[in-house]
Design an enzyme around this catalytic site. Structure first.
Site, short mmCIF file in Angstrom:
data_model
loop_
_atom_site.label_atom_id
_atom_site.label_comp_id
_atom_site.label_asym_id
_atom_site.label_seq_id
_atom_site.Cartn_x
_atom_site.Cartn_y
_atom_site.Cartn_z
N LEU A 64 0.86 -1.20 -0.05
CA LEU A 64 0.04 -0.27 -0.06
C LEU A 64 1.03 1.30 -0.02
O LEU A 64 1.57 1.27 0.84
CB LEU A 64 -0.94 -0.20 1.25
CG LEU A 64 -2.06 1.04 1.42
CD1 LEU A 64 -3.01 0.90 0.23
CD2 LEU A 64 -2.85 0.93 2.54
N ASP A 65 0.65 2.05 -0.99
CA ASP A 65 1.38 3.17 -0.94
C ASP A 65 1.76 4.00 0.15
O ASP A 65 0.94 4.36 0.90
CB ASP A 65 1.14 4.18 -2.26
CG ASP A 65 1.26 3.67 -3.62
OD1 ASP A 65 2.22 2.83 -3.55
OD2 ASP A 65 0.61 4.20 -4.43
N PRO A 66 2.89 4.67 0.50
CA PRO A 66 3.20 5.44 1.54
C PRO A 66 1.95 6.61 1.92
O PRO A 66 1.98 6.86 2.86
CB PRO A 66 4.68 5.98 1.50
CG PRO A 66 5.43 4.90 0.67
CD PRO A 66 4.28 4.46 -0.45
N ALA A 68 -0.70 6.56 0.93
CA ALA A 68 -2.17 5.87 1.38
C ALA A 68 -2.11 5.33 2.60
O ALA A 68 -1.42 4.88 3.26
CB ALA A 68 -2.47 4.78 0.17
#
Length: 322
Positions: A64-66, A68
């Protein structure tokens, strides 16, 4: 000849850190539903949770992207064997996009590279969302971890290079407007594996004629798992050991959508030895040909098998059940 004398300067220096006893790690089986904060990578979140739970073996189920926040299922011990099933699962997000601006990265961290007037209304936004529901083609963004010639695309992007990417089919299962306070639009999307919500926002912006970039992304669901039972790192850190363990869900939380098969004692022993079981010797199994099922004895998860060619074939076994 005498050996040379050692002095205080010759002896290795000891520090408080080197004298601190190592905390033993333990074997732990289960699933932790973590509510990841913005600004932390998935791997860093995993490391912190693993340390707090004193776990020996752990892994996450897809990054999960930083930028997000939201649901990051973490697998411990035997649960790591089934993490691939969540990698393949549909995901649900809530996202906010800002119309009228495109950025280099497709999100709020990138430099604004295009500004256009926003001349649409709520009805136009709703119509655009309908157009992007179902199977669509997405071109992966340059700022992504996809690799070309062994190198992530974002490394090319940071070097100012653009690499040609092929479009990929993804499925938008549901796309609903939650708020429309132009130029900001908030929506909920349920999508297949491999969908880039940043790219979805950009494409919707282009369809509206003004461009867009993502300003907020929060994952609320992975397969059948939701944020309802998730815990934050802060709450996990503040809890005592018993309370931390209570946040762990059983391994089969990852498999709740699989058809269930229950075996008698004799068949269970054969299954745990990796033997295929003839379907004719079992109770009827409510699963399609080739479908994977979760297998239990009277009380425990034994593993996952596939129903195919007249047999129940073991694919993944839970060692602690043996």
């Amino acid at each position: 000849m005498r050996p040379p004398r050692t002095t205080e300067l010759d002896r290795p220096m000891t520090t408080a850190a080197s004298q601190r006893p190592r905390v033993p790690r333990r074997l732990l089986d289960g699933v932790l539903l973590l509510d990841k904060p913005v600004g932390l990578s998935s791997n860093d979140a995993l490391i912190r949770a693993k340390r707090l739970l004193l776990a020996k073996k752990a892994g996450h189920t897809g990054t999960l992207d930083p930028l997000a926040s939201g649901l990051l299922p973490l697998c411990f011990g035997e649960a790591t064997k089934f993490s691939q099933d969540l990698l393949e699962a549909d995901k649900t997000y809530e996202a906010t996009m800002r119309l009228g601006q495109r950025t280099a990265t497709g999100d709020a961290e990138g430099e604004v590279i295009d500004t256009r007037p926003v001349e649409c209304d709520r009805a136009a936004v709703e119509a655009a969302l309908v157009r992007f529901t179902g199977e669509i083609v997405q071109v992966p963004p340059m700022y992504s971890a996809l690799k070309r010639d062994g190198k992530p695309l974002y490394e090319y992007a940071r070097a100012g290079q653009t690499v040609e990417r092929e479009g990929r089919n993804v499925t938008i299962l549901a796309l609903a407007l939650l708020a429309c306070d132009l130029p900001d639009v908030t929506f909920r999307v349920t999508c297949s594996k491999g969908t880039y919500v940043r790219t979805l926002a950009e494409d919707i912006g282009e369809a509206l004629g003004c461009g867009a970039h993502l300003t907020m992304l929060r994952r609320t669901g992975v397969g059948a798992l939701t944020l309802e039972h998730a815990v934050t790192l802060d709450a996990l850190s503040d809890a005592d050991d018993a309370s931390r363990d209570a946040w762990l869900q059983p391994v089969d939380a990852l498999l709740s959508t699989f058809p269930l098969v229950r075996l008698d004692e004799t068949s269970a022993k054969r299954f745990l030895h990796g033997q295929r079981l003839p379907l004719s010797a079992l109770d009827p199994i409510d699963a399609a040909e080739g479908e994977r099922v979760r297998v239990y004895d009277a009380t425990r998860l034994l593993g996952v098998a596939r129903k195919a060619n007249g047999v129940l074939a073991p694919e993944r076994l839970v060692v602690t059940a043996a």
